[in-house]
Design a protein around this motif. Structure first.
Motif, PDB file in Angstrom:
ATOM      1  N   ASP A  86       0.816  -1.217   0.000  1.00  0.00           N
ATOM      2  CA  ASP A  86       0.000   0.000   0.000  1.00  0.00           C
ATOM      3  C   ASP A  86       0.850   1.268   0.000  1.00  0.00           C
ATOM      4  N   THR A  87       2.003   1.232   0.649  1.00  0.00           N
ATOM      5  CA  THR A  87       2.861   2.419   0.719  1.00  0.00           C
ATOM      6  C   THR A  87       3.764   2.575  -0.486  1.00  0.00           C
ATOM      7  N   GLY A  88       3.710   1.627  -1.438  1.00  0.00           N
ATOM      8  CA  GLY A  88       4.557   1.717  -2.623  1.00  0.00           C
ATOM      9  C   GLY A  88       6.024   1.535  -2.321  1.00  0.00           C
ATOM     10  N   SER A  89       6.338   0.745  -1.283  1.00  0.00           N
ATOM     11  CA  SER A  89       7.732   0.554  -0.871  1.00  0.00           C
ATOM     12  C   SER A  89       8.411  -0.503  -1.728  1.00  0.00           C
ATOM     13  N   ALA A  90       9.665  -0.252  -2.071  1.00  0.00           N
ATOM     14  CA  ALA A  90      10.444  -1.207  -2.860  1.00  0.00           C
ATOM     15  C   ALA A  90      11.685  -1.684  -2.126  1.00  0.00           C
ATOM     16  N   ASN A 726      -5.941   3.855   5.547  1.00  0.00           N
ATOM     17  CA  ASN A 726      -6.610   3.543   4.283  1.00  0.00           C
ATOM     18  C   ASN A 726      -8.110   3.418   4.553  1.00  0.00           C
ATOM     19  N   TYR A 727      -8.927   4.045   3.708  1.00  0.00           N
ATOM     20  CA  TYR A 727     -10.374   4.055   3.920  1.00  0.00           C
ATOM     21  C   TYR A 727     -11.086   3.720   2.617  1.00  0.00           C
ATOM     22  N   GLU A 728     -12.019   2.769   2.679  1.00  0.00           N
ATOM     23  CA  GLU A 728     -12.793   2.378   1.506  1.00  0.00           C
ATOM     24  C   GLU A 728     -13.986   3.320   1.374  1.00  0.00           C
ATOM     25  N   VAL A 729     -13.872   4.255   0.437  1.00  0.00           N
ATOM     26  CA  VAL A 729     -14.910   5.264   0.241  1.00  0.00           C
ATOM     27  C   VAL A 729     -16.148   4.637  -0.369  1.00  0.00           C
ATOM     28  N   ARG A 785      -2.453   8.019  -1.393  1.00  0.00           N
ATOM     29  CA  ARG A 785      -2.716   6.796  -2.163  1.00  0.00           C
ATOM     30  C   ARG A 785      -4.175   6.764  -2.601  1.00  0.00           C
ATOM     31  N   VAL A 786      -4.412   6.299  -3.831  1.00  0.00           N
ATOM     32  CA  VAL A 786      -5.754   6.018  -4.334  1.00  0.00           C
ATOM     33  C   VAL A 786      -5.726   4.612  -4.913  1.00  0.00           C
ATOM     34  N   VAL A 798      -2.454   4.259  -7.246  1.00  0.00           N
ATOM     35  CA  VAL A 798      -1.596   5.412  -7.503  1.00  0.00           C
ATOM     36  C   VAL A 798      -1.080   5.919  -6.165  1.00  0.00           C
ATOM     37  N   ASN A 799       0.234   5.950  -6.011  1.00  0.00           N
ATOM     38  CA  ASN A 799       0.886   6.487  -4.815  1.00  0.00           C
ATOM     39  C   ASN A 799       1.616   7.762  -5.165  1.00  0.00           C
ATOM     40  N   VAL A 800       1.509   8.764  -4.325  1.00  0.00           N
ATOM     41  CA  VAL A 800       2.323   9.969  -4.453  1.00  0.00           C
ATOM     42  C   VAL A 800       3.083  10.119  -3.136  1.00  0.00           C
TER      43      VAL A 800
END
Length: 834
Positions: A86-90, A726-729, A785-786, A798-800
């Protein structure tokens, strides 16, 4: 043209693409599957249960963690694969940004490039484990084959052996599971970011499973000139007997990296007995970024993107190869047996530019021009070369017998085991010229590109290597130092250990553990005067831990614990920065003096006291933790008032840790925490000042109280806070993000005290007029994150990262420079599953 013989560290891009291509071309690709039905039905009190983002996951903390986390009397944080995703970590460093209280140092001086986490203020570079087995060797670790990362905080040499004064990291690998699935991801982003991962698990029969993880990665670094990172990796594993009482698991891991290492930004001020350009008083010496005015009156902007290295000189190549054989057997009466054997080989070679050298080139030392020193008025950076090549080999065998038994009214969850390991590390340096004269930035040094402009450095400068600093020196290739210039370290460990969690009724748990290590090490120093000297140590180390847990309810616990750690000389085998290593013994002394100096070294010992509370709420979907602790070392190596090595130094950390992890409401998950660290060097020993010779009077040495005494620990933030949510809209659409705060971090301290003597030999110490605290300022960083689930097989994320494009520094080195963090990085990831 690059005139560098890098040796046999190059890799094959074709092989990388082929390995990843095999995975991608499988029947399908998938994100990590949900836990199996059996997992989901396991009760919340199952040993090793953790909750991450509201999902029940099996934690496999290893045999030595003999109780569920809620019944373990110490602070343990788990970063799960879902958080990593989820955090886009590599990388390991990126994944650990979600954990408060961890800061990072890196290469400087004799410390090699690699992951260097500081936990509770102590360097934990040598306390990293892979599936419960020590993973020595300087590395920059990837996460493509990582199931989760366990952070154990507090002294824990009882768990892992030598080191671990502030805590340790245990990386859990992705291994075969009893199901079929294929998973993978494709990521693209700004700064030419490209990444492919694949994960395939296949049941070859009802009792044999194969799993293959692969990765290919290529990127520049946002807001940093010239820097690039390329790597590929593959990790196959095979389990035989996966559904039976007896299981054999064979696994292999390979990682190959190529990069241009980042040399960061030089600090503004320098201060010593010979040169000090800092203002009077106590001042922060921060990295020279933004608008800078030199002593000579030049004003300009130092951009965050400035890279002071050289593209045709600097490089870093590394390889990691690990082969593991693990045998498990369940006797069926609550007793299990495990034996793990691993061979590991890591190698790296690099030339890293270390910008500036504490001679005042950045701001300058004079308001007027000095003919012999163009940098006297400031505005220059010396491109000092730090270089290294070498390898580390290790062979480890670890045996564990563990399980549960009852003795009357007492229920024991125990583990006993033994460990045997052999380790060898060899290192050397490249032979190259970078103008190590005084002053550094002469006209010739500038003309040869060994110095560059502070404001407008050019990484494409046509630097070539000269045979020396003389004006008529010939151009020559950069070569490796010969065998006679290299340092070789060998170590042998024999250890036995035992742990027991004793349940007394439903509310009391007593946790005990003990470990004894026989650690033998030898350092073979470079040739001096035609001979090599070998320095040996043989240390017996005993550590123990004890904890008491009271459970007011089945899902809450209060605890108190005590634990020790021991760091013997040469603990890191030269693969990290250790002031107490055998490598600190000078090869230029006589053999007798070298051996005497080594014999004077001692094991540094640390103690930790901790009290805390844990609670699992909402049917164990949300975990809350709190801890208050003190960690202290009272025999750290320092210089005595007789200018000899002594072990009376004292370091102390007092702190508070708060943590939260799990589901607040359906569809809303959070994890993070806050850490407060009051880390102080209580006694830093003494510092030697030299009074120059006067007439017939020879130079004299005088000892003054170390400037470190009373100062905060380097590489340690007093306050740190992290939250990721993280929240499920809507169904299939989720929004998330993180906020991360780190207070000021110090790198080191310096002042301009100096000593002088008169013709009668009377020494006078002139007090300091300036004291500099090399440090990086506090910062807030925000990520966003989206996520959108397209269907059962596809989802898009999409992570920014660094959403506001914050200029901040992620590493504060002891002196010279600090590491600049990447700018805003936007990543789009398509995840596949089947």
């Amino acid at each position: 043209m690059r005139l560098i013989d890098k040796g046999a560290v190059a890799h094959s891009s074709f092989l990388a693409l082929s390995c990843v291509g095999v995975i991608i071309s499988s029947t399908a690709m998938a994100a990590e599957p949900a836990s199996s039905t059996a997992d989901a039905e396991t009760t919340a009190d199952t040993a090793g249960r953790i909750i991450v983002n509201g999902q029940r996951m099996e934690a496999d903390p290893g045999p030595k963690i003999t109780a569920p986390l809620i019944n373990t009397p110490r602070s343990i944080v788990v970063v799960d694969k879902q958080v990593i995703k989820d955090t886009g970590s590599a990388t390991l460093v990126e994944a650990l940004r979600t954990v408060p209280g961890i800061t990072f140092g890196a290469a400087e001086g004799g410390n090699p490039i690699g992951d260097r986490p500081f936990i509770r203020g102590f360097d934990s570079q040598g306390s990293t484990y892979l599936d419960g087995v020590r993973d020595i060797g300087a590395q920059s670790r990837e996460v493509f084959a990582v199931e989760q990362i366990q952070i154990v905080r507090g002294s824990d040499s009882t768990l892992g052996g030598r080191g671990s004064a502030g805590g340790s990291l245990n990386i859990i690998s992705k291994l075969p599971r009893p199901e079929n699935f294929a998973a993978g991801s494709l990521t693209i982003g700004n700064a030419n970011y490209k990444r492919i991962t694949g994960d395939v698990n296949y049941l070859l029969s009802s009792n044999i499973a194969l799993r293959v993880n692969g990765m290919w990665h290529d990127q520049d670094v946002a807001e940093r000139d010239a820097i690039f990172q390329k790597r590929w990796g593959i990790a196959p594993s095979l389990s035989i007997g996966i559904n039976g009482p007896t299981k054999l698991t064979l696994s292999y891991y390979h990682l190959d990296t190529e990069e241009l290492p980042d040399s960061g930004i030089a600090y503004r001020y320098v201060c010593s007995a010979t040169v000090c350009n800092a203002p009077a008083g106590t001042v922060y010496s921060e990295p020279a970024v933004g608008t800078i005015t030199t002593l000579g009156g030049q004003t300009g902007k130092v951009d965050r993107a400035n890279f002071y290295g050289l593209k045709n000189r600097d490089f870093r190549d590394s390889k990691t190869d690990q082969a593991t054989v693990r045998f498990d057997h369940d006797f069926g009466n609550g007793i299990r047996f495990r034996n793990t054997s691993r061979y590991s080989h890591t190698s790296q070679a690099y030339i890293l530019t270390q910008p500036d050298d504490s001679q005042g080139n950045v701001i300058g030392t004079s308001v007027t021009a000095v003919a012999t020193n163009p940098a006297a008025q400031g505005g220059y950076v010396w491109r000092r070369s730090n270089s290294r090549f070498g390898y580390t080999d290790s062979m480890v065998n670890q045996t564990d017998l563990y399980g549960t038994v009852e003795t009357g009214a007492l229920r024991h969850s125990f583990a006993i085991g033994a460990e045997f390991s052999f380790e060898k590390a060899e290192r050397g340096a490249y032979i190259l010229s970078d103008t190590r004269t005084t002053p550094r930035c002469t006209a010739q040094a500038i003309a040869r590109f060994n110095c560059t402009s502070l404001f407008t450095p050019n990484p494409n400068d046509p630097w070539v290597n000269y045979a020396g600093d003389a004006a008529d020196a010939a151009v020559t290739p950069v070569t490796r130092g010969g065998p006679e210039t290299r340092t070789i370290n060998n170590a042998k460990t024999q250890a036995i250990y035992a742990f027991d969690s004793i349940s007394i009724g439903e509310q009391i748990v007593v946790n005990l553990g003990a470990r004894y290590d026989s650690f033998k090490s030898k350092t073979t120093l470079p040739v001096f005067n035609g001979a090599r000297t070998a320095v040996k140590r043989d240390d017996g180390i005993f550590n123990w831990q004890a904890g008491l847990i009271f459970k007011p309810t089945p899902n809450t616990s209060l605890y108190a614990s005590y634990a020790t750690s021991a760091t013997p000389p040469n603990s890191l085998l030269g693969e990290g920065q250790e002031s107490n290593g055998l490598g600190t013994v000078s090869a230029t002394n006589s053999p007798a003096a070298v051996l005497a100096a080594a014999d004077a070294l001692r094991v540094e010992r640390t103690k930790s006291y901790e009290v805390g509370a844990k609670a699992d709420l909402f049917e164990a979907r949300l975990s809350l933790t709190a801890a208050v602790f003190q960690t202290e070392t009272k025999n750290a190596r320092v210089t005595s008032d007789a200018n000899t090595v002594t072990f009376v130094g004292e370091r102390r950390v007092k702190g508070v840790e708060l943590g939260f992890n799990g589901t607040v409401l359906p569809g809303w998950t959070v994890n993070g925490g806050y850490t407060y660290l009051d880390a102080k060097i209580v006694n830093g020993g003494f510092t030697a000042l030299t009074a120059a010779a006067v007439g017939a009077q020879a130079a004299q040495t005088v000892l003054v109280t170390s400037l470190n005494t009373g100062r905060p620990f380097p590489q340690t933030a007093k306050h740190s806070f992290t939250v990721w949510s993280n929240y499920e809209v809507l169904k299939g659409l989720s929004l998330g993000g993180g906020a991360f705060y780190t207070s000021r971090v110090f790198g080191g301290y310096a002042d301009n005290r100096r000593a002088s003597q008169n013709s009668a030999g009377v020494v006078t110490v002139t007090p300091a007029t300036s004291v500099i605290l090399r440090s990086v300022p506090s910062y807030w960083r925000f990520d966003a994150r989206v996520g959108y689930k397209i269907n059962e097989q596809l989802d898009l994320t999409v992570n920014v990262n660094n959403l506001t494009n914050k200029v901040y520094f992620n590493q504060a080195y002891t002196s010279h420079y600090a590491g600049m963090a990447p700018g805003r990085t936007a990543l789009a990831t398509l995840n596949f599953k089947y």
